[in-house]
Design a protein around this motif. Structure first.
Motif, mmCIF file in Angstrom:
data_model
loop_
_atom_site.group_PDB
_atom_site.id
_atom_site.type_symbol
_atom_site.label_atom_id
_atom_site.label_comp_id
_atom_site.label_asym_id
_atom_site.label_seq_id
_atom_site.Cartn_x
_atom_site.Cartn_y
_atom_site.Cartn_z
ATOM 1 N N GLN A 1 -3.314 2.317 4.933
ATOM 2 C CA GLN A 1 -3.930 0.855 5.292
ATOM 3 C C GLN A 1 -2.761 0.066 6.000
ATOM 4 O O GLN A 1 -2.978 -0.714 6.765
ATOM 5 N N LEU A 2 -1.312 0.302 5.629
ATOM 6 C CA LEU A 2 -0.440 -0.886 6.127
ATOM 7 C C LEU A 2 -0.324 -0.121 7.716
ATOM 8 O O LEU A 2 0.441 -0.834 8.462
ATOM 9 N N THR A 3 -0.511 1.086 7.988
ATOM 10 C CA THR A 3 -0.384 1.325 9.377
ATOM 11 C C THR A 3 -1.572 0.885 10.371
ATOM 12 O O THR A 3 -1.483 1.053 11.535
ATOM 13 N N LEU A 4 -2.629 0.215 9.889
ATOM 14 C CA LEU A 4 -3.637 -0.187 10.461
ATOM 15 C C LEU A 4 -3.700 -1.722 10.329
ATOM 16 O O LEU A 4 -4.251 -2.578 11.189
ATOM 17 N N TYR A 5 -3.453 -2.451 9.347
ATOM 18 C CA TYR A 5 -3.454 -3.772 9.026
ATOM 19 C C TYR A 5 -2.137 -4.437 8.384
ATOM 20 O O TYR A 5 -1.358 -3.682 7.942
ATOM 21 N N PRO A 6 -1.876 -5.771 8.792
ATOM 22 C CA PRO A 6 -0.501 -6.382 8.388
ATOM 23 C C PRO A 6 -0.796 -6.675 6.841
ATOM 24 O O PRO A 6 -1.992 -6.645 6.371
ATOM 25 N N PRO A 7 0.218 -6.689 6.065
ATOM 26 C CA PRO A 7 0.174 -6.755 4.534
ATOM 27 C C PRO A 7 -0.791 -7.983 4.240
ATOM 28 O O PRO A 7 -1.586 -7.953 3.208
ATOM 29 N N GLU A 8 -0.693 -9.084 4.978
ATOM 30 C CA GLU A 8 -1.488 -10.334 4.461
ATOM 31 C C GLU A 8 -3.106 -9.995 4.613
ATOM 32 O O GLU A 8 -3.733 -10.751 4.123
ATOM 33 N N SER A 9 -3.431 -8.873 5.381
ATOM 34 C CA SER A 9 -4.856 -8.327 5.538
ATOM 35 C C SER A 9 -5.428 -7.369 4.632
ATOM 36 O O SER A 9 -6.314 -6.742 4.873
ATOM 37 N N VAL A 10 -4.450 -6.933 3.806
ATOM 38 C CA VAL A 10 -4.728 -5.969 2.819
ATOM 39 C C VAL A 10 -5.018 -6.450 1.385
ATOM 40 O O VAL A 10 -4.077 -6.976 0.790
ATOM 41 N N TYR A 11 -6.134 -6.213 0.827
ATOM 42 C CA TYR A 11 -6.653 -6.904 -0.368
ATOM 43 C C TYR A 11 -6.608 -5.926 -1.285
ATOM 44 O O TYR A 11 -7.805 -5.714 -1.967
ATOM 45 N N ALA A 12 -5.557 -5.274 -1.713
ATOM 46 C CA ALA A 12 -5.556 -4.195 -2.683
ATOM 47 C C ALA A 12 -5.530 -4.792 -4.001
ATOM 48 O O ALA A 12 -4.818 -5.683 -4.251
ATOM 49 N N LEU A 13 -5.927 -4.037 -5.087
ATOM 50 C CA LEU A 13 -5.787 -4.307 -6.595
ATOM 51 C C LEU A 13 -4.191 -3.584 -6.913
ATOM 52 O O LEU A 13 -4.351 -2.413 -6.749
ATOM 53 N N ASP A 14 -3.666 -4.110 -7.797
ATOM 54 C CA ASP A 14 -2.252 -3.389 -8.278
ATOM 55 C C ASP A 14 -2.822 -2.544 -9.449
ATOM 56 O O ASP A 14 -3.860 -2.667 -10.070
ATOM 57 N N MET A 15 -2.118 -1.913 -9.968
ATOM 58 C CA MET A 15 -2.254 -0.808 -11.264
ATOM 59 C C MET A 15 -2.455 -1.736 -12.410
ATOM 60 O O MET A 15 -3.283 -1.247 -13.039
ATOM 61 N N ALA A 16 -1.969 -2.986 -12.688
ATOM 62 C CA ALA A 16 -2.332 -3.847 -13.775
ATOM 63 C C ALA A 16 -3.701 -3.915 -13.706
ATOM 64 O O ALA A 16 -4.432 -4.213 -14.506
ATOM 65 N N SER A 17 -4.338 -4.483 -12.406
ATOM 66 C CA SER A 17 -5.612 -4.920 -12.279
ATOM 67 C C SER A 17 -6.366 -3.666 -12.346
ATOM 68 O O SER A 17 -7.661 -3.965 -12.779
ATOM 69 N N LEU A 18 -6.178 -2.816 -11.998
ATOM 70 C CA LEU A 18 -6.937 -1.366 -12.122
ATOM 71 C C LEU A 18 -7.236 -0.793 -13.531
ATOM 72 O O LEU A 18 -8.234 -0.292 -13.652
ATOM 73 N N LYS A 19 -6.497 -1.335 -14.469
ATOM 74 C CA LYS A 19 -6.227 -0.918 -15.881
ATOM 75 C C LYS A 19 -7.045 -2.000 -16.779
ATOM 76 O O LYS A 19 -7.264 -1.841 -18.114
ATOM 77 N N GLN A 20 -7.701 -3.002 -16.128
ATOM 78 C CA GLN A 20 -8.472 -4.152 -16.915
ATOM 79 C C GLN A 20 -9.660 -3.439 -17.322
ATOM 80 O O GLN A 20 -10.248 -2.605 -16.792
ATOM 81 N N PRO A 21 -10.277 -3.878 -18.440
ATOM 82 C CA PRO A 21 -11.569 -3.502 -19.318
ATOM 83 C C PRO A 21 -12.683 -3.613 -18.216
ATOM 84 O O PRO A 21 -13.674 -2.680 -18.501
ATOM 85 N N ASN A 22 -12.992 -4.440 -17.328
ATOM 86 C CA ASN A 22 -14.012 -4.500 -16.574
ATOM 87 C C ASN A 22 -13.979 -3.724 -15.293
ATOM 88 O O ASN A 22 -14.699 -3.810 -14.262
ATOM 89 N N VAL A 23 -13.160 -2.753 -15.234
ATOM 90 C CA VAL A 23 -12.840 -1.871 -13.824
ATOM 91 C C VAL A 23 -13.236 -0.510 -14.325
ATOM 92 O O VAL A 23 -12.723 0.177 -15.246
ATOM 93 N N LEU A 24 -14.230 -0.127 -13.648
ATOM 94 C CA LEU A 24 -14.429 1.488 -13.739
ATOM 95 C C LEU A 24 -13.779 2.045 -12.604
ATOM 96 O O LEU A 24 -13.642 1.626 -11.337
ATOM 97 N N PHE A 25 -12.734 3.075 -13.158
ATOM 98 C CA PHE A 25 -12.257 3.784 -12.320
ATOM 99 C C PHE A 25 -12.440 5.379 -12.287
ATOM 100 O O PHE A 25 -12.482 6.046 -13.392
ATOM 101 N N ALA A 26 -12.954 5.922 -11.079
ATOM 102 C CA ALA A 26 -13.195 7.310 -11.116
ATOM 103 C C ALA A 26 -12.256 8.072 -10.189
ATOM 104 O O ALA A 26 -11.621 7.738 -9.066
#
Length: 150
Positions: free
Chosen positions: A24-49
């Protein structure tokens, strides 16, 4: 290909997410990448497959953040060697099915205009373009999409 719900903090999956970030950083500047970090991905309301090859290697991943208003598709990625085999379609299908079982009937996502394969996939699967939602800014490097299910 096996798809299962797993934790994102496994070494192979962390590597996939790092590959996604680097791509994604080869395509977009960092301020336009809206990624979730690991702590966010581990929240109970997140389904991860995770999609795994017949040999058990992690070849794709994706998440849906379940909110009272909608489910947000995040962190969809398939390793280059596994592309073109329907992995992303199957991952998203598994995530949507599980989210629907939790009451989600509206799906949202943000992706970028320089990812035509992702845009085509989402459109084929019933997502339509829309304006920004939630806290996203009206970023010209964002494409917002929505899908409603019965």
């Amino acid at each position: 290909m096996k798809i299962s719900f797993e934790t994102p903090d496994q070494p192979e999956v962390i590597s996939l997410i790092a590959d996604l970030d680097a791509y994604q950083l080869t395509l977009y500047p960092p301020e336009s990448v809206y990624a979730l970090d690991m702590a966010s991905l581990k929240q109970p309301n997140v389904l991860f497959a995770v999609a795994r090859s017949p040999e058990g290697a992690a070849v794709g991943c994706g998440a849906i953040v379940v909110t009272p208003e909608f489910g947000e598709v995040k962190r969809m990625f398939v390793s280059p060697a596994a592309r073109g085999q329907g992995v992303a379609r199957r991952l998203l299908g598994a995530l949507e099915t599980e989210a629907q079982e939790r009451g989600v009937s509206r799906f949202m996502l943000e992706t970028g205009p320089y990812q035509p394969e992702a845009l085509a996939l989402y459109e084929r699967l019933g997502y339509a373009r829309r304006g920004p939602y939630a806290d996203y800014p009206d970023d010209p490097l964002s494409v917002f999409m929505e899908k409603r299910v019965a």
